[in-house]
Structures are given as C-alpha cells and as structure tokens.
Design an enzyme around this catalytic site. Structure first.
Site, PDB file in Angstrom:
ATOM      1  N   SER A  13      -0.516   0.379   3.741  1.00 25.10           N
ATOM      2  CA  SER A  13      -1.326  -0.824   3.467  1.00 25.10           C
ATOM      3  C   SER A  13      -0.446  -1.988   2.982  1.00 25.10           C
ATOM      4  O   SER A  13      -0.723  -3.150   3.300  1.00 25.10           O
ATOM      5  CB  SER A  13      -2.447  -0.529   2.471  1.00 25.10           C
ATOM      6  OG  SER A  13      -1.941  -0.338   1.173  1.00 25.10           O
ATOM      7  N   HIS A 105       6.376  -0.843  -6.706  1.00 30.29           N
ATOM      8  CA  HIS A 105       6.030   0.337  -7.501  1.00 30.29           C
ATOM      9  C   HIS A 105       4.715   0.067  -8.235  1.00 30.29           C
ATOM     10  O   HIS A 105       4.524  -1.028  -8.794  1.00 30.29           O
ATOM     11  CB  HIS A 105       7.153   0.638  -8.499  1.00 30.29           C
ATOM     12  CG  HIS A 105       6.900   1.887  -9.270  1.00 30.29           C
ATOM     13  ND1 HIS A 105       7.100   3.150  -8.728  1.00 30.29           N
ATOM     14  CD2 HIS A 105       6.412   2.079 -10.513  1.00 30.29           C
ATOM     15  CE1 HIS A 105       6.771   4.061  -9.625  1.00 30.29           C
ATOM     16  NE2 HIS A 105       6.351   3.433 -10.721  1.00 30.29           N
ATOM     17  N   LEU A 140      16.656   5.118 -10.534  1.00 33.73           N
ATOM     18  CA  LEU A 140      15.318   5.174  -9.925  1.00 33.73           C
ATOM     19  C   LEU A 140      14.270   4.355 -10.695  1.00 33.73           C
ATOM     20  O   LEU A 140      14.113   4.527 -11.905  1.00 33.73           O
ATOM     21  CB  LEU A 140      14.856   6.645  -9.847  1.00 33.73           C
ATOM     22  CG  LEU A 140      13.508   6.890  -9.179  1.00 33.73           C
ATOM     23  CD1 LEU A 140      13.589   6.634  -7.680  1.00 33.73           C
ATOM     24  CD2 LEU A 140      13.030   8.319  -9.445  1.00 33.73           C
TER      25      LEU A 140
HETATM   26  C1  GAR Z   1       1.676   1.973  -3.088  1.00 36.51           C
HETATM   27  O1  GAR Z   1       0.796   1.990  -4.180  1.00 36.51           O
HETATM   28  C2  GAR Z   1       3.106   1.791  -3.580  1.00 36.51           C
HETATM   29  O2  GAR Z   1       3.207   0.963  -4.699  1.00 36.51           O
HETATM   30  C3  GAR Z   1       3.476   3.211  -3.922  1.00 36.51           C
HETATM   31  O3  GAR Z   1       2.924   3.989  -2.888  1.00 36.51           O
HETATM   32  C4  GAR Z   1       1.745   3.344  -2.409  1.00 36.51           C
HETATM   33  C5  GAR Z   1       1.868   3.226  -0.917  1.00 36.51           C
HETATM   34  O4  GAR Z   1       0.674   2.748  -0.350  1.00 36.51           O
HETATM   35  N1  GAR Z   1       4.886   3.367  -4.020  1.00 36.51           N
HETATM   36  C6  GAR Z   1       5.486   4.171  -4.896  1.00 36.51           C
HETATM   37  O5  GAR Z   1       4.873   4.896  -5.660  1.00 36.51           O
HETATM   38  C7  GAR Z   1       7.002   4.152  -4.859  1.00 36.51           C
HETATM   39  N2  GAR Z   1       7.544   4.748  -6.020  1.00 36.51           N
HETATM   40  P1  GAR Z   1       0.684   2.075   1.069  1.00 36.51           P
HETATM   41  O6  GAR Z   1       1.320   3.086   2.015  1.00 36.51           O
HETATM   42  O7  GAR Z   1      -0.772   1.889   1.379  1.00 36.51           O
HETATM   43  O8  GAR Z   1       1.447   0.792   0.994  1.00 36.51           O
END
Ligand code: GAR
Length: 212
Positions: A13, A105, A140
């Site tokens: 997304s 993040h 990280l």
């Molecule tokens: C998002 O909330 C992003 O911030 C998180 O994964 C999700 C991906 O959603 N990322 C992390 O946690 C990285 N450490 P998406 O595929 O719908 O963009």
C-alpha cells in the site's frame, strides 16, 4: 529526472501511494523478495516493471543481499525505497547504498523499532504513536529521520484500528519524503545528519488527550 527502485514484501500500500503521487522521478522497478507479494500486481497494473529475488533461493543473507543489489543496480536507480520490505539487510548492502536508501517504519523512531509496533504501543499505554521515514544505516531502525507523523492513540483502539490510523499517515509522509529526495531538497551530510536545502519550520503540535 531521478530514478528510484521500490522494494516490497507484501501488500504494497505504501508502494501504491508512491506510484500514485505523481512524484518528480521515474519509478524504474518494484522488486519483491516474495513471489506472492500482493503489491507486484498493483505495480504491473501501473505499468511498472517488477522483479522477484526470492530470499529462500539463497543460502544466507550475504548471498541474498548480493543478488538483490545486482538486480537493483541493473535498473541504475538514484534511490532505493523500502516500502514494507521485511528483510534485515547486511551492513555491506546498506553501505553500498549509503545516503540513497530510505525506509518507512510504523512507529515514532527511536521508539518501537522492530516488529509489532502497534501492539507494543497499546500495551505501554502511550497516548501518541505514529510513523517515520528515515535513511537506512546498518543500525536497524535507527537511521537519520526525514519526516514523522504522530497520531493519537484512542481509548478504544485495537491493534487494527491503530494500524489503520498510522498507515493513513504513512501514505502521506512517504511521498513527501521521496519528493524531497528526488528534487534534491534533502540529503545526508557527512556527519550522518539530514540536511534540508531550505528550512522546514512549519508543523503542528499533537497533544492527546487535548488541553481543556
Ligand atoms: C507498513 O506499515 C510499513 O511501515 C511496515 O510494513 C507495512 C507495509 O505495508 N514496515 C515495517 O514494519 C518495516 N520495519 P504495505 O505493504 O501496505 O506498504
């Protein structure tokens, strides 16, 4: 015009928000470490080339990261944009893209690095939570912050409702950060600090619960 490559692992997304934001850059490719990432189909619908570098096909992190970097570099991007890319990257990989690798993040870093950020925020009873776009460093979830959005944590929030409120803001701040990057508005200086070409001083306080 600058070129970017977006890395995803799942539904994509944030990638979609970037594809639809009419950014001043060419999105050269979307690359996933999982062939079943939902975001790949969305990228293809937008006419963006896709590639899969499956981490399972490689014996270790170093081999996977080397193959990933080779695929990325084939597109010659100026910037690499992690959008829900759920792999820990090796120091060599991160250093190769120093100052050119950004991530989003779902927390107000440096609080809640790692996984399950919304559940941990709810457990701790914080009143304000949010999301962060930052340059990636070998440490990280600790790289120099570009932009953050804060949201209130409501009394009746569940992990799902809080995640949705944060995600809505992710979709607003990530295109902004990439727009700044691609228009040379920001860069990482030699001390590892984010430098803005012109001063960004506007913003709003979020106080929750509100003052009376
Ligand atoms: C998002 O909330 C992003 O911030 C998180 O994964 C999700 C991906 O959603 N990322 C992390 O946690 C990285 N450490 P998406 O595929 O719908 O963009």
């Amino acid at each position: 015009m600058k070129k970017i490559v977006i890395l995803i692992s799942g539904r994509g997304s944030n990638m979609q928000a970037l594809l639809e934001a009419q950014l001043p850059c060419r999105i050269a490719a979307v690359i996933s470490n999982r062939a079943d990432a939902g975001g790949l189909a969305i990228a293809q619908e937008h006419g963006v080339p896709t590639a899969v570098v499956a981490h399972r096909d490689y014996p270790d992190r170093a081999a996977f990261d080397a193959a990933l970097a080779q695929t990325i570099d084939g597109f010659k991007p100026d910037f690499v944009v992690l959008a829900g890319f759920m792999r820990i990257l090796t120091e060599d990989f991160v250093k190769h893209y120093h100052g050119r690798l950004v991530n989003i993040h779902p927390s107000l870093l440096p609080a809640y690095g790692g996984l399950d950020t919304h559940a941990r925020a709810l457990h701790d009873g914080v009143r304000i939570h949010g999301c962060t776009v930052h340059f990636v460093t070998p440490d990280l979830d600790h790289g120099p912050v570009i932009i953050q959005a804060a949201v209130p944590v409501l009394c009746d929030d569940t992990e799902k409702s809080l995640a949705a409120r944060v995600l809505h803001e992710e979709h607003r701040i990530y295109p902004q950060a990439v727009r700044w990057l691609c228009s040379n508005e920001i860069r990482l200086d030699k001390h590892g600090k984010v430098l803005f070409r012109s001063r960004k001083q506007s913003g709003h306080a979020l106080i929750f619960p509100g003052l009376e």
